[in-house]
Scaffold this motif. Structure first.
Motif, PDB file in Angstrom:
ATOM      1  N   ALA A 187       0.845  -1.201   0.000  1.00 14.93           N
ATOM      2  CA  ALA A 187       0.000   0.000   0.000  1.00 14.93           C
ATOM      3  C   ALA A 187       0.878   1.247   0.000  1.00 14.93           C
ATOM      4  N   ASP A 188       2.008   1.178   0.688  1.00 14.67           N
ATOM      5  CA  ASP A 188       2.981   2.274   0.723  1.00 14.67           C
ATOM      6  C   ASP A 188       4.372   1.652   0.717  1.00 14.67           C
ATOM      7  N   ASP A 251      -6.537  -4.576   3.430  1.00 14.34           N
ATOM      8  CA  ASP A 251      -7.693  -3.987   2.737  1.00 14.34           C
ATOM      9  C   ASP A 251      -7.304  -3.127   1.535  1.00 14.34           C
ATOM     10  N   LYS A 252      -5.986  -2.942   1.317  1.00 18.19           N
ATOM     11  CA  LYS A 252      -5.506  -2.205   0.133  1.00 18.19           C
ATOM     12  C   LYS A 252      -4.801  -3.138  -0.854  1.00 18.19           C
ATOM     13  N   GLU A 277      -5.925  -2.800   8.110  1.00 19.73           N
ATOM     14  CA  GLU A 277      -6.284  -1.537   7.454  1.00 19.73           C
ATOM     15  C   GLU A 277      -5.043  -0.834   6.908  1.00 19.73           C
ATOM     16  N   GLY A 278      -5.172  -0.324   5.679  1.00 23.26           N
ATOM     17  CA  GLY A 278      -4.088   0.443   5.069  1.00 23.26           C
ATOM     18  C   GLY A 278      -2.910  -0.401   4.635  1.00 23.26           C
ATOM     19  N   VAL A 279      -3.140  -1.712   4.465  1.00 24.40           N
ATOM     20  CA  VAL A 279      -2.064  -2.650   4.133  1.00 24.40           C
ATOM     21  C   VAL A 279      -2.384  -3.323   2.809  1.00 24.40           C
ATOM     22  N   GLU A 286       4.963  -5.283   5.143  1.00 31.06           N
ATOM     23  CA  GLU A 286       4.449  -3.946   5.476  1.00 31.06           C
ATOM     24  C   GLU A 286       4.253  -3.752   6.974  1.00 31.06           C
TER      25      GLU A 286
END
Length: 302
Positions: A187-188, A251-252, A277-279, A286
């Protein structure tokens, strides 16, 4: 250089002869002979390096091993088939002939699919199964990522897949190749430590002259699509699993939408199911602390 790199995370590179060399990394574990053994299985295009951040967080509680499937990491194809089914057979031999005891199996992406199929067919080799964003069928109402769909479509076309892979590499440094993959699966991608980027660059350089890698990758990619297309058999394999299962999903995740994971969890209500969340697609890279804590909590609660 990769052998030196895994040492940074406490790992030791080893090889087993299973109709050809199979590379794996032994991260060690407690002196207690009764401690569980955890075997980590990477995804498409992945390797033992995918587990270098998670493994050190588990070794106080378990003996931890990461295997390179045929065609990936440092297990070169050498004429071997690299489909999901072929690598499931390789995993079975690895567990029986190299590890030699029932294990906690942890699979990510394609490695999750292989782990599901293996566990359903060989319940005597697995005590518990953890699935980290495993490859899963698309379900009605879930919209896949357009780039991922178009890429896998091109992989499946005779002659085109090889050109797509060659074009993705052309003019790119090993660092750019690593970043391209991390941008897709994370995700990032800025959360990926430089140490892991450097080890991944080294692995790319080691594999540069190995014959048959593109064919190996494409055969594996096509077989993932085929298993998911025959979803009835895949759902049935999941239902046949008799050991505890822990399904995790970011969820990403662009490769396996969280909606597919939710549908799979709904079909298997006895499984534990957590969403991060946000992964993205590789929570073990991550958010390795979170994955380790959840995994150890789950194993402890059993």
């Amino acid at each position: 250089m990769t052998a030196m790199s895994v040492a940074n995370w406490g790992g030791t590179s080893r090889y087993a002869d299973l109709d050809g060399p199979v590379h794996y990394v032994d991260f060690g574990g407690p002196d207690d002979r009764d401690a569980p053994t955890v075997v980590l299985v990477h995804g498409l295009g992945g390797s033992h390096l995918n587990w270098c951040l998670l493994a050190p967080r588990l070794v106080e509680h378990a003996h931890v091993v990461a295997v390179d499937l045929a065609g990936f990491g440092l297990t070169h194809p050498e004429g071997r088939r690299t489909t999901v089914a072929a690598n499931a057979r390789l995993l079975d031999r690895f567990l029986r002939e190299v590890v030699g005891k029932p294990v906690v199996l942890v699979g990510n992406s394609m490695g999750g699919m292989i782990s599901i199929l293996h566990t359903a067919a060989n319940p005597d080799t697995v005590t518990a199964l953890a699935l980290v964003d495993p490859a899963l069928p698309l379900v009605f109402g879930v919209r896949p990522d357009p780039l991922v769909v178009s890429t896998f479509f091109l992989y499946a076309l005779p002659g085109l897949g090889e050109r797509v892979l060659a074009r993705a590499r052309s003019g790119q440094t090993p660092r750019q190749q690593v970043k391209q993959v991390m941008n897709l699966v994370c995700a990032d991608s800025k959360v990926v430590p430089e140490e892991l980027v450097l080890a991944s660059m080294s692995l790319i350089e080691q594999r540069a002259e190995v014959p048959g890698l593109d064919e190996a990758f494409l055969a594996a990619a096509k077989s993932i699509v085929l298993v998911n297309a025959r979803r009835g058999g895949y759902w049935r394999a999941m239902r046949n699993i008799r050991v505890p299962v822990f399904l995790m999903s970011g969820d990403k995740d662009r490769l396996v939408p969280v909606g597919s994971a939710r549908a799979t969890a709904a079909r298997n209500p006895s499984w534990r199911f957590d969403v991060f969340e946000g992964v993205g697609h590789v929570p073990q890279i991550e958010v390795p602390d979170v994955v380790a804590d959840r995994l150890l909590d789950w194993l402890g609660s059993r």
